[in-house]
Design an enzyme around this catalytic site. Structure first.
Site, short mmCIF file in Angstrom:
data_model
loop_
_atom_site.label_atom_id
_atom_site.label_comp_id
_atom_site.label_asym_id
_atom_site.label_seq_id
_atom_site.Cartn_x
_atom_site.Cartn_y
_atom_site.Cartn_z
N CYS A 135 -18.02 -2.17 3.68
CA CYS A 135 -18.08 -3.20 2.64
C CYS A 135 -16.73 -3.87 2.45
CB CYS A 135 -18.55 -2.56 1.33
SG CYS A 135 -18.69 -3.75 -0.02
N CYS A 138 -15.80 -4.72 -1.20
CA CYS A 138 -15.40 -3.54 -2.00
C CYS A 138 -13.97 -3.11 -1.64
CB CYS A 138 -16.31 -2.34 -1.73
SG CYS A 138 -18.05 -2.70 -1.63
N ASP A 139 -13.67 -3.04 -0.36
CA ASP A 139 -12.43 -2.38 0.06
C ASP A 139 -11.35 -3.31 0.60
OD1 ASP A 139 -13.69 0.01 -0.56
OD2 ASP A 139 -14.52 0.24 1.45
#
Ligand code: NAP
Length: 308
Positions: A135, A138-139
């Site tokens: 992701c 997200c990261d």
């Protein structure tokens, strides 16, 4: 435990399930939507949605998922956090067992979507969350000034690689063939960043690192041989598999496990409809999932009209 048969149970709370839920609740059906996590599905992993018609200002996946959920709740759709274990036809009804309840229903819409695929190479599982990610939104921000590898050649891999160039010093895109599957538009955008280095005919064989990712072992399929590429993160976007654990043996699936449905979203089991990414031949767009959900609910309502 429900003691009466519902008219409809929707399994899955992504765009397909929630679109069906909006229609069902608005039409006054006795309906429950079962979702094992948060409503929204894979959409919440998308940082920016720029191709959902009507949203001229790009929206985040989380925002859009929240709008879908609130819309369904405005019509009082019952959304329950439960994991479906099985769906079995019984006595002219469908019996749905979850981790908490047993439901009986006249119709069901399966909208459980799909989950990301993993490479299955040494180091991948051990280093997940420590450099291995599925992701970008997200990261990605954790990798300012770092060196990243992105695996895959589809729309997701390119979109995420483009996004990651905002943070990373360099992005190497490792693809197993010499042509991309992604749309031409995304290919152009990826080249325009000037920060993505394409490694063609290449396969990640291993991800290395003690406590976090330090390198990937990449095989060159044309030249032969494996070389070690130092990196701080490996982002994997190689497609998805259907979330069908509860369906095995109940209705017709294709060889990859996606549910076979006709253009009315009818599956091989009467009264059961499929919508969104779980459906064979879905083009896996938010807009098409919504369309599937609406087609499924309209035909589920027609089916209910034929039932005693
Ligand atoms: P995808 O289209 O199935 O692409 C998966 C990619 O991963 C392919 O390039 C494939 O290689 C590669 N791959 C598969 N298994 C692999 C393995 N074991 N090792 C190495 N590489 C592997 O998946 P996706 O990119 O997630 O897209 C899914 C759907 O969502 C598509 O319909 C796409 O159009 C849609 N989508 C749309 C948007 C958008 O409209 N903006 C954004 C994201 C996704 P090959 O090419 O060799 O098969």
């Amino acid at each position: 435990m429900s003691d009466h048969a519902h008219e409809l149970i929707i399994i899955g709370g992504g765009p397909a399930g929630l679109a069906a839920g909006v229609y069902a609740a608005r039409d006054g059906l006795d309906c429950v939507l079962l979702e094992k996590q948060h409503p929204g599905g894979q959409v919440i992993r998308t940082l920016q949605i720029a191709n959902y018609p009507g949203f001229t200002a790009p929206s985040s996946g989380i925002d859009l998922a929240d709008k879908f959920r609130r819309h369904a709740e405005e019509f009082n759709l019952a959304i329950r956090t439960e994991t479906v274990r099985s769906l079995i036809p019984e006595g002219g009804l469908l019996k749905i067992a979850t981790d908490q309840n047993l439901y009986r229903t006249k119709t069901a819409i399966i909208a459980t979507g799909s989950s990301y695929k993993t490479l299955g190479v040494p180091g991948e599982k051990r280093l997940e969350g420590r450099g291995v990610s599925y992701c970008g939104s997200c990261d990605g921000p954790l990798y300012k000034g770092k060196s990243l590898i992105v695996v895959g050649g589809g729309d997701t891999a390119l979109e995420e690689a483009i996004f990651l160039t905002r943070f990373a010093r360099e992005v190497k895109l490792v693809h197993r063939r010499d042509t991309l599957r992604a749309t031409r538009g995304l290919q152009k955008q990826a080249h325009a960043t000037g920060k993505i280095d394409f490694l063609w005919n290449s396969i990640v064989r291993e991800i290395r690192g003690e406590t976090k990712v330090e390198a990937a072992m990449v095989e060159d399929r044309r030249e032969g041989g494996v070389r070690e590429l130092a990196c701080d993160g490996v982002f994997i976007f190689i497609g998805s598999t259907p979330n069908n654990d509860f369906l095995r043996g109940t209705l017709a699936l294709d060889e990859e496990g996606f549910v076979i449905a006709d253009i009315s979203m009818r599956t091989s089991l009467p009264g059961v409809f499929a919508a969104g990414d779980i459906r064979k031949d879905s083009v896996r767009q938010i807009a098409s999932a919504v369309g599937d959900g609406v087609t499924a609910i309209m035909n589920a309502e027609r089916f209910l009209d034929t039932q005693p």
